[in-house]
Design an enzyme around this catalytic site. Structure first.
Site, PDB file in Angstrom:
ATOM      1  N   LYS A  99       0.725  -1.186   0.002  1.00 12.88           N
ATOM      2  CA  LYS A  99       0.135  -0.361  -0.401  1.00 12.88           C
ATOM      3  C   LYS A  99       0.981   1.183  -0.427  1.00 12.88           C
ATOM      4  CE  LYS A  99      -4.460  -1.532   2.007  1.00 12.88           C
ATOM      5  NZ  LYS A  99      -4.137  -2.952   1.980  1.00 12.88           N
ATOM      6  N   GLU A 121      -9.507   7.425   3.914  1.00  9.81           N
ATOM      7  CA  GLU A 121     -10.515   6.509   4.570  1.00  9.81           C
ATOM      8  C   GLU A 121      -9.889   4.764   5.026  1.00  9.81           C
ATOM      9  OE1 GLU A 121     -10.901   4.458   1.920  1.00  9.81           O
ATOM     10  OE2 GLU A 121     -11.375   6.507   1.174  1.00  9.81           O
ATOM     11  N   SER A 391       1.508  -9.989  -0.938  1.00  9.91           N
ATOM     12  CA  SER A 391       1.388  -8.456  -1.272  1.00  9.91           C
ATOM     13  C   SER A 391       1.873  -7.846   0.684  1.00  9.91           C
ATOM     14  CB  SER A 391      -0.683  -8.324  -0.789  1.00  9.91           C
ATOM     15  OG  SER A 391      -1.339  -8.630  -0.262  1.00  9.91           O
TER      16      SER A 391
END
Ligand SMILES: *Cc1c(COP(=O)(O)O)cnc(C)c1O
Length: 409
Positions: A99, A121, A391
């Site tokens: 991310k 968010e 990931s």
């Protein structure tokens, strides 16, 4: 190693209006359109500017720790007895997951646009943490909207964000979870659009977000393509990645889009099983898989017969979402990528297997991709190559796993 950290082009999608075939677009209130137009044109200017690439590449190297390695999973490959298995190690990026690639790219863009205030968010808190991280490093103000229920469930991530100077705003409306946090963030953006940048966390949302997030995550595939050729002597036969909103998967798929012989496989969360109705398999369960609009984009959305959004379930917070990025819907419609699902139980078993066999504790999200490898590798000859996108790392999931596995260890 490569110096290409943002791979644009390669495909003709999205079109000028932000569509991937019949998917994507912009389904937002009129008041937000000018902000999206500004974002799109500033993004296009940024990626045409070598200085932007240079700064992003520099930070990816010296801050995020890129390139992340590719590891050959020798023991797992031998035990499964089929294809040779390689992992792209996004778990080794700063903050422990992919991310950060996107958060850093968008935060740099915000800074370039002169927007000092970042809003985001978050559900489980992973994207909030990535946003807070990039904002702290670049000296931007960061406000993260989070449902109060999620804040209670994810205390360590709330604490991480606060430590890094972010303000976490609890959302007490509705079910007090992610979708309510999204509504609040949207409301904030409409009100404060002049000085505020909305940092969106996956390959979702109105155009240009799905494209921008894909481009910022494309570094995964660009690196992996070079690395796997160095290590295995050729391109992989199969690439496997888990799919929540779809950013890590599109990030590794993108560089291989034109390699027709490379099979692309996305893995959704089958939760308690497709028949249970308690899952997040937007593609894999035809009973609830319907075209619809959620969070500003047109894609598959889990809905009941009346078009109500169905409450999803997955053991992994990152896959627990009712919609999926529009480019995945497009790749699937063209049969360029295929999508399958793994249950909570299969992901947990894969979590253990990878820990035991390779000394890698994966994120529960990534464990869904590993579960698919465990099913698929034994059916393939030994000279075939599978590349799996790992990931993230599993430290964040230990509480969940301790609860689930308990004394069985
Ligand atoms: C958030 C997250 C995901 C799911 O998001 P995508 O946008 O589908 O990649 C997967 N793995 C990890 C480790 C995550 O934190």
């Amino acid at each position: 190693m490569t110096d290409t950290y943002i791979q644009t082009g390669l495909t003709d999608v999205p079109d000028e209006r932000g569509y991937y075939g019949e998917f994507g677009g912009r389904f937002v209130p009129e008041t937000i359109i000018p902000a999206l137009d500004e974002l799109e044109s500033e993004y296009k200017k940024a990626i045409a500017d070598p200085n932007f690439h240079r700064e992003f590449a520099h930070l990816q190297k010296t801050y995020t720790g890129r390139p992340t390695p590719v590891s050959y999973a020798k023991r797992l490959s031998e035990q499964l007895g089929g294809a040779q298995i390689y992992f792209k190690r996004e778990d080794l990026a700063h903050t422990g997951a992919h991310k950060i690639n996107n958060a850093l790219g968008q935060a740099l863009l915000a800074k370039r646009m002169g927007k000092q205030r970042i809003i985001a968010e978050t559900g489980a808190g992973q994207h909030g943490v990535a946003s807070a991280t990039a904002s702290a490093m670049l000296g931007l103000d960061c406000i993260v909207y989070m449902g109060e229920v999620d804040m209670e469930r994810q205390k360590p991530n709330v604490f991480r964000m606060k430590l890094m100077g972010a303000e976490v705003r609890g959302v007490s409306s509705g079910s007090r979870t992610l979708k309510d946090a999204i509504n609040e963030a949207m409301r904030d953006w409409v009100t404060n659009v002049r000085d505020t940048f909305y940092l969106l966390g996956s390959a979702l949302g109105p155009h240009p977000y799905p494209m921008m997030v894909r481009d910022f995550q494309s570094v995964i595939g660009v690196e992996a393509r070079v690395q796997i050729v160095e290590m295995a002597g050729r391109l992989p036969d199969t690439i496997i990645a888990c799919v929540g909103g779809g950013s890590n998967a599109i990030g590794i798929f993108h560089a291989f889009r034109d390699d027709d012989d490379v099979e692309l496989i996305g893995v959704e969360a089958a939760g308690y099983g497709l028949d249970s109705g308690k899952h997040a398999a937007r593609f894999s369960d035809p009973k609830v898989s319907r075209l619809g609009v959620l969070q500003g984009t047109r894609s598959y959305v889990m809905q009941d017969d009346d078009g109500q959004i169905i409450e999803t379930h997955s053991i992994s917070a990152g896959l627990d979402y009712a919609s999926v990025g529009p480019e995945h819907a497009y790749l699937r419609s063209m049969e360029r990528a295929f999508y399958t699902a793994a249950t909570d139980a299969e992901a947990l078993a894969a979590f253990r297997t990878l820990s035991e066999m390779e000394g890698i504790i994966p994120a529960l999200e990534s464990a869904h991709a590993v579960a698919e490898v465990i099913k698929r590798a034994p059916t393939m000859p030994k000279d075939k190559v599978i590349l799996v996108n790992l990931s993230g790392r599993g430290d964040k999931d230990l509480d969940t796993v301790i609860r689930e596995l308990g004394d069985s260890l």
